[in-house]
Scaffold this active site. Structure first.
Site, PDB file in Angstrom:
ATOM      1  CG  MET A  79      88.086  36.492  65.951  1.00 12.30           C
ATOM      2  SD  MET A  79      86.488  36.466  64.848  1.00 12.30           S
ATOM      3  CE  MET A  79      87.228  36.231  63.278  1.00 12.30           C
ATOM      4  CG  HIS A  80      90.325  40.722  63.732  1.00 11.28           C
ATOM      5  ND1 HIS A  80      90.121  40.252  62.786  1.00 11.28           N
ATOM      6  CD2 HIS A  80      89.206  41.108  64.437  1.00 11.28           C
ATOM      7  CE1 HIS A  80      88.636  40.345  62.498  1.00 11.28           C
ATOM      8  NE2 HIS A  80      88.179  40.906  63.784  1.00 11.28           N
ATOM      9  CG  ASP A 239      85.644  36.617  69.791  1.00 17.53           C
ATOM     10  OD1 ASP A 239      85.117  36.885  68.641  1.00 17.53           O
ATOM     11  OD2 ASP A 239      85.965  37.802  70.519  1.00 17.53           O
TER      12      ASP A 239
END
Length: 489
Positions: A79-80, A239
């Protein structure tokens, strides 16, 4: 047959799942992280494309008949990350990853600009999140920012390669600080605070919904036989949300602990329940109408990898084997390890937090240090668990660190919660991605999102839990004392 692709930080995993829930085959391709400056963490998306070709080549070589039966593809990913694309879809710079800590100043600026940030996004502004990264780019690389036409998360860039469509899902988008997490839609207020609009964002679909179709030329090259309208690509998930789907964690109170590059405690909820004051993450789940709370530490299995390299051991299994040989009496006297090698999120939200080995003496050797590192990760996860509501049952255990039974038992003792290692637990994100593909192809949630058979259970042991409780009490005093004594600007 359903294909799950999980784009992690250290590797891309692919998994073939049958309609009988049997894992037919897996493939992995390693990935490298670039750290060109202190606090920086980047990857070139071209590396992800190469890894994708590698795993598909391996699957075709080993499981061609199964691959020909694939009806849908699901995606999971780290992520991110910020992937910046120009007007022709070209990548403008290396992707800035989730464990990049350069944007602390921009986090403070964003929090000042949008006082209601926590209420909308459900989270504090942290350097790992995507929006502060774009503020950093706007300030330090203004030419790149000016040329940016689209911002994608890592797995969604992979989807763009697979389908030609720019799409994301609410669970992964929750980690951008641009999503109204309660409404599961982009927030115009938060986008405007970083100089962006909805036009810069991909469209959103739920993780279990179809997002696009696999390019016919890729299906042909990889040996997927297209039927009817082609191979469906599901919305997918971040995830951790995908791992939860893989473990059948879809009801409130169910949860898991992940020992991946980062460490995660995840508890599912049936409502948006933000608690930003304690650095708790409140995100959308990968399934409609559900959310989750999460505590995250930035260095978990990666701390063991670091120690393995520093101690000159051949692999992480060798380090954990050394650690497991430390007797209870010696464990009581072992050094304490703060696993903040990339800063920390829960509960400290400090990009400048640093790793520490405290209490070394001449009596300590390599095994004691190995034990301290494994224990330090477990105690850091206990910090995270203490910020969340207690799960209603055993926590499922997922991630690469789940391969070690000794470390799993140490973690159960430290958390004082039973752990359950299910079949496929080491590939939770890829398994969950495959299940999301199954749902997007018309699968029934009650049939698809079952809990895998439990391979092994780890119950907290009273004596060991008591010792670790004492060690945790000392562990908790170290960070604030050292932070006060050695402030970092």
């Amino acid at each position: 047959m359903f294909l799950g692709l999980d784009l992690g930080t250290s590797e891309l995993k692919a998994l073939l799942l049958g309609a009988d829930h049997r894992i037919v085959g897996t493939a992995r391709a390693p990935l490298a992280v670039d750290r060109p400056r202190p606090l920086w963490s980047e990857q070139a998306p071209a590396q992800w494309a190469q890894a994708l070709e590698s795993v598909m080549r391996d699957l075709r070589a080993a499981h061609a008949p199964a691959l020909r039966q694939v009806r849908a593809v699901g995606l999971s990913g780290q992520m991110h990350g910020a992937v910046l694309l120009g007007e022709r879809g070209e990548v403008l710079r290396p992707a800035i990853l989730w464990n990049d800590g350069r944007s602390a100043a921009q986090c403070a600026a964003l929090a000042r600009a949008v006082p209601q940030l926590g209420d909308i996004a459900g989270n504090l502004a942290m350097p790992g999140f995507t929006a502060p990264k774009l503020l950093w780019v706007r300030e330090h690389e203004p030419d790149v920012f000016a040329r940016t036409e689209r911002v994608l998360l890592p797995k969604d860039w992979l989807r763009l390669m697979l389908t030609g469509e720019a799409v994301s899902d609410p669970s992964d988008a929750s980690g951008t600080l641009w999503l109204d997490v309660g409404r599961r839609d982009w927030s115009d207020t938060l986008l405007a605070a970083t100089g962006l609009t909805r036009a810069h964002m991909p469209r959103l679909v739920e993780g279990s919904a179809p997002s696009a179709r696999l390019r016919p030329e890729l299906a042909a090259r990889w040996g997927l036989e297209e039927g009817g309208e082609g191979v469906v690509v599901a919305g997918g998930g971040g995830d951790n949300a995908a791992s939860a789907v893989g473990m059948g964690i879809v009801a409130p109170g169910q949860g898991f602990v992940s020992l991946g590059t980062s460490g995660v405690i995840f508890v599912a909820t049936d409502r948006f329940a933000p608690d930003p004051a304690r650095a708790v993450h409140a995100f959308c789940h990968a399934l409609p109408g559900r959310w989750h709370q999460m505590a995250v530490m930035l260095s978990a299995a990666s701390a063991v990898t670091w120690a393995t390299r520093c101690l000159g051991l051949p692999d992480e299994a060798a380090l954990l084997a050394e650690a497991s040989g430390v007797e209870p009496g010696a464990r009581r006297r072992a050094p304490l390890f703060l696993p903040y090698l990339s800063g920390e999120r829960s509960p400290h939200n400090d990009a400048h937090a640093q790793g520490v080995l405290f209490g070394l003496t001449h009596a300590h050797g390599r095994a004691d240090i190995a034990y301290a590192v494994a224990e330090g990760v477990a105690l850091g996860l206990r910090d995270g668990l203490d910020t969340l509501q207690r799960p209603t049952d055993a926590l499922a255990l997922v991630g690469g660190g789940a391969r070690s039974g000794w470390w799993a038992q140490l973690l159960a003792d430290a958390l004082e919660v039973p752990l359950a290692l299910g079949e496929g637990g080491e590939a939770g994100g890829a398994l969950g991605a495959a299940r999301l593909g199954w749902l997007a192809a018309g699968g029934d949630e009650a049939q698809v999102c079952t809990a895998p058979a439990v391979r092994e259970r780890f119950l907290p042991r009273a004596a060991e839990a008591t010792l670790l409780r004492e060690r945790h009490a000392r562990f908790r005093t170290l960070y604030p004392a050292l932070r006060a004594a050695f402030p970092v600007d």
